[in-house]
Design a protein around this motif. Sequence first.
Motif, PDB file in Angstrom:
ATOM      1  N   LEU A  55       0.867  -1.173   0.000  1.00 45.44           N
ATOM      2  CA  LEU A  55       0.000   0.000   0.000  1.00 45.44           C
ATOM      3  C   LEU A  55       0.903   1.222   0.000  1.00 45.44           C
ATOM      4  CD1 LEU A  55      -2.761   1.403   0.192  1.00 45.44           C
ATOM      5  CD2 LEU A  55      -2.645   1.110   2.684  1.00 45.44           C
ATOM      6  N   ILE A  56       0.806   2.030  -1.067  1.00 43.36           N
ATOM      7  CA  ILE A  56       1.779   3.096  -1.287  1.00 43.36           C
ATOM      8  C   ILE A  56       1.079   4.425  -1.529  1.00 43.36           C
ATOM      9  CG2 ILE A  56       3.694   3.860  -2.753  1.00 43.36           C
ATOM     10  CD1 ILE A  56       4.180   0.920  -3.432  1.00 43.36           C
ATOM     11  N   LEU A  57       1.640   5.465  -0.954  1.00 43.80           N
ATOM     12  CA  LEU A  57       1.168   6.819  -1.212  1.00 43.80           C
ATOM     13  C   LEU A  57       1.428   7.155  -2.676  1.00 43.80           C
ATOM     14  CD1 LEU A  57       0.083   9.416   0.255  1.00 43.80           C
ATOM     15  CD2 LEU A  57       2.482  10.062   0.546  1.00 43.80           C
ATOM     16  N   GLU A  58       0.444   7.747  -3.331  1.00 44.79           N
ATOM     17  CA  GLU A  58       0.522   7.934  -4.779  1.00 44.79           C
ATOM     18  C   GLU A  58       1.750   8.731  -5.220  1.00 44.79           C
ATOM     19  OE1 GLU A  58      -3.011   9.890  -6.063  1.00 44.79           O
ATOM     20  OE2 GLU A  58      -2.722  11.665  -4.787  1.00 44.79           O
ATOM     21  N   ASN A  59       2.171   9.714  -4.422  1.00 36.55           N
ATOM     22  CA  ASN A  59       3.320  10.510  -4.867  1.00 36.55           C
ATOM     23  C   ASN A  59       4.675   9.850  -4.579  1.00 36.55           C
ATOM     24  OD1 ASN A  59       3.689  10.907  -2.146  1.00 36.55           O
ATOM     25  ND2 ASN A  59       3.190  13.087  -2.152  1.00 36.55           N
ATOM     26  N   TYR A  78      -1.419  -1.618  -4.002  1.00 35.69           N
ATOM     27  CA  TYR A  78      -2.477  -0.629  -3.873  1.00 35.69           C
ATOM     28  C   TYR A  78      -1.868   0.764  -3.757  1.00 35.69           C
ATOM     29  CZ  TYR A  78      -5.079  -4.859  -2.672  1.00 35.69           C
ATOM     30  OH  TYR A  78      -5.631  -6.120  -2.682  1.00 35.69           O
ATOM     31  N   VAL A  79      -2.544   1.734  -4.341  1.00 34.91           N
ATOM     32  CA  VAL A  79      -2.084   3.120  -4.324  1.00 34.91           C
ATOM     33  C   VAL A  79      -3.210   4.003  -3.832  1.00 34.91           C
ATOM     34  CG1 VAL A  79      -1.238   5.033  -5.730  1.00 34.91           C
ATOM     35  CG2 VAL A  79      -0.485   2.703  -6.233  1.00 34.91           C
ATOM     36  N   HIS A  92      -1.279   9.779  10.574  1.00 39.09           N
ATOM     37  CA  HIS A  92      -0.535  10.270   9.409  1.00 39.09           C
ATOM     38  C   HIS A  92       0.638   9.357   9.103  1.00 39.09           C
ATOM     39  CE1 HIS A  92       1.329  12.766   6.465  1.00 39.09           C
ATOM     40  NE2 HIS A  92       2.385  13.035   7.232  1.00 39.09           N
ATOM     41  N   MET A  93       0.682   8.837   7.888  1.00 42.01           N
ATOM     42  CA  MET A  93       1.753   7.942   7.455  1.00 42.01           C
ATOM     43  C   MET A  93       2.745   8.722   6.607  1.00 42.01           C
ATOM     44  SD  MET A  93       1.153   4.987   8.789  1.00 42.01           S
ATOM     45  CE  MET A  93       2.497   4.220   7.918  1.00 42.01           C
ATOM     46  N   HIS A  94       3.742   9.340   7.240  1.00 36.07           N
ATOM     47  CA  HIS A  94       4.640  10.215   6.493  1.00 36.07           C
ATOM     48  C   HIS A  94       5.576   9.451   5.571  1.00 36.07           C
ATOM     49  CE1 HIS A  94       7.039   9.169  10.061  1.00 36.07           C
ATOM     50  NE2 HIS A  94       8.099   9.408   9.325  1.00 36.07           N
ATOM     51  N   ARG A  95       5.860   8.169   5.867  1.00 34.78           N
ATOM     52  CA  ARG A  95       6.711   7.397   4.959  1.00 34.78           C
ATOM     53  C   ARG A  95       5.962   7.026   3.691  1.00 34.78           C
ATOM     54  NH1 ARG A  95       8.312   5.815   9.998  1.00 34.78           N
ATOM     55  NH2 ARG A  95      10.561   5.858  10.412  1.00 34.78           N
ATOM     56  N   GLY A  96       4.691   6.690   3.825  1.00 39.77           N
ATOM     57  CA  GLY A  96       3.868   6.415   2.664  1.00 39.77           C
ATOM     58  C   GLY A  96       4.165   5.119   1.934  1.00 39.77           C
TER      59      GLY A  96
END
Length: 269
Positions: A55-59, A78-79, A92-96
């Motif tokens: 699961l990854i932050l889109e940016n 997943y994005v 808040h997941m700052h690592r993403g």
Amino acid sequence: MDLIRIDDPEDPRIAGYRNIRERDLVGRQGLFISEGKVVLDVLLSAEAFQPRSLLILENRVAGLAETLAHVPDDVPVYVAAGPVLDAIAGFHMHRGILALGQRRAPLTAAELLASLPDRALVLVLSGISNHDNVGSIFRNAAAFGADAVFLDSECCDPLYRKSIRVSVGGVLKVPFARFDRDEEFLLALKEHGFRGLALSPHGAHDIRTLKRPDRAALFLGTEGEGLPPALLAAMDTIRIPIAAGFDSLNVAAASAIALHRLSEAVTSA
């Protein structure tokens, strides 16, 4: 590889990532959460573990192209946008960068002992319940080439999210197993030719004068109380000299010093 867009925090496909802190407390039925690119790289190359999904932050996706190329085809990626990812995790997941992982086939302590090379260095953790300390010890074990880590029933779970993060993936690199009874495990170590070395501020032998045995089992105890008296009485005790008037080192720091002294994997690079 197809990226799967997640726009709904309640999407059942990412249920394993939902409310991460709460799930940390109750467990994940054999699964675990890893965070960050470094740990993800370790997970993707680990023999004893496998990713179930990412699961990854889109940016963050564009910068992970090389890493994502190593993700098996059957592992969904997943994005999500930042607000959606934060809603899934519950903070808040700052690592993403998250991965849901699984241990393939855990070894018993007996199986792991039997698999070790003729010349081996292992750690034995007794009653260490602090996740930061366990993670740091695994990081040190990986850095100094320890062959295995054994944990008694009182130690916390090395696959707890914080332990994995603090270990920088060391938990996924160094083989480990649990044992239940000190007496039986001590006997098993002796049967496999290991010399037990109990690290204690009041140890009888200065670690600097210790001759490394072919098979060494370094015992580490919890903060404050240290190793149980029965364990200390059953093996050689060693100490790390420190300045007069100060009590002791943190167990993670002590493990680094002791492993550096005992390790044969240290290079000049």
